[in-house]
Design an enzyme around this catalytic site. Sequence first.
Site, PDB file in Angstrom:
ATOM      1  N   ASP A   1       0.764  -0.812  -0.117  1.00 14.75           N
ATOM      2  CA  ASP A   1       0.008  -0.148   0.114  1.00 14.75           C
ATOM      3  C   ASP A   1       0.866   0.966  -0.198  1.00 14.75           C
ATOM      4  O   ASP A   1       1.965   1.296   0.644  1.00 14.75           O
ATOM      5  CB  ASP A   1      -0.823   0.063   1.005  1.00 14.75           C
ATOM      6  CG  ASP A   1      -2.317  -0.764   1.442  1.00 14.75           C
ATOM      7  OD1 ASP A   1      -2.124  -2.041  -0.069  1.00 14.75           O
ATOM      8  OD2 ASP A   1      -2.745  -0.989   2.032  1.00 14.75           O
TER       9      ASP A   1
ATOM     10  N   HIS B   1       3.814  -2.521   2.934  1.00 15.46           N
ATOM     11  CA  HIS B   1       3.733   0.002   2.148  1.00 15.46           C
ATOM     12  C   HIS B   1       5.208  -1.400   2.073  1.00 15.46           C
ATOM     13  O   HIS B   1       5.628  -1.479   2.745  1.00 15.46           O
ATOM     14  CB  HIS B   1       3.691   0.431   3.996  1.00 15.46           C
ATOM     15  CG  HIS B   1       2.571  -0.356   4.143  1.00 15.46           C
ATOM     16  ND1 HIS B   1       2.145  -0.508   5.592  1.00 15.46           N
ATOM     17  CD2 HIS B   1       1.420   0.854   4.348  1.00 15.46           C
ATOM     18  CE1 HIS B   1       1.182  -0.519   5.917  1.00 15.46           C
ATOM     19  NE2 HIS B   1       0.626   0.246   5.118  1.00 15.46           N
TER      20      HIS B   1
END
Length: 274
Positions: free
Chosen positions: A87, A231
């Site tokens: 992300d 992430h």
Amino acid sequence: MRRLSVLLSLLVLAGCGRAATSAMPAGPAGPAAARPGYGVADRFDPGMLRMRLIGAQPGWPGPRLPLAPPPRKLDCGRLKCVALTFDDGPGEATDKVLDLLAAHHARATFFVLGQMVTDKSRDFVRRMVAEGHEVGNHSWDHAALAGLSADAVRRELDRTQDVVRRVAGVRMTLMRPPYGSTNHEVENVARQEGLAQILWAVDTLDWRDRDPAIVAKRCCSAKPGDIVLMHDIHPTTIAALPRLLDELDRKGFTYVTVSELLGSPAPGKQYFNR
């Protein structure tokens, strides 16, 4: 003109000969019509085809838009599949993430923020598509969508759809609500926009615990069919990747995109695993 006509014919034929061409080839379970792309007859997008066609011309000053590899035939009911997701990018280290994934022949799904897709980072998005990864919508600026009006949610998603389509020529079919913040209104907008809501089964908490060993350990707790949240903007996560990929290799996992894992995820519906 003759060269243009021949290229147009080849692109159309190539599109019609595939089940789909989207941000990432979808799994074999769902119908082709559910996986939109310029090669799907009932979802034909002449504007997208024109963008690709122009970008392929000699001397064209703009970007050459990427094409995804052909869909893979995978049976995640038989294989030990895991969907690694990243992300908040693309960030400065996203190319390193892509290098590490390539070294392990691994495909993943990147939920990008629209505001992060800039002139500096757009080549990372193109590389994701060209190397068979999936690109998903993570809103424009990481807003908590459940706290917004329906129109504001739509703007968050539409702006990101537009920028990714412009730089990479693909239409995303997945979204991840920032913070997992969703409600019936977000679900309705996502359904209208043709976006499935992808949550996660394993949260590595890499945003909180900046320790590569901890991140790798949490990721490696994944079970077959799980969606793992990470992430691609944290250096410690990048540092954890070689270790966790080696361990998942040892356990015999197959790295798949979310759409490969789920088949044809339904717009609006929430998914945590297979």
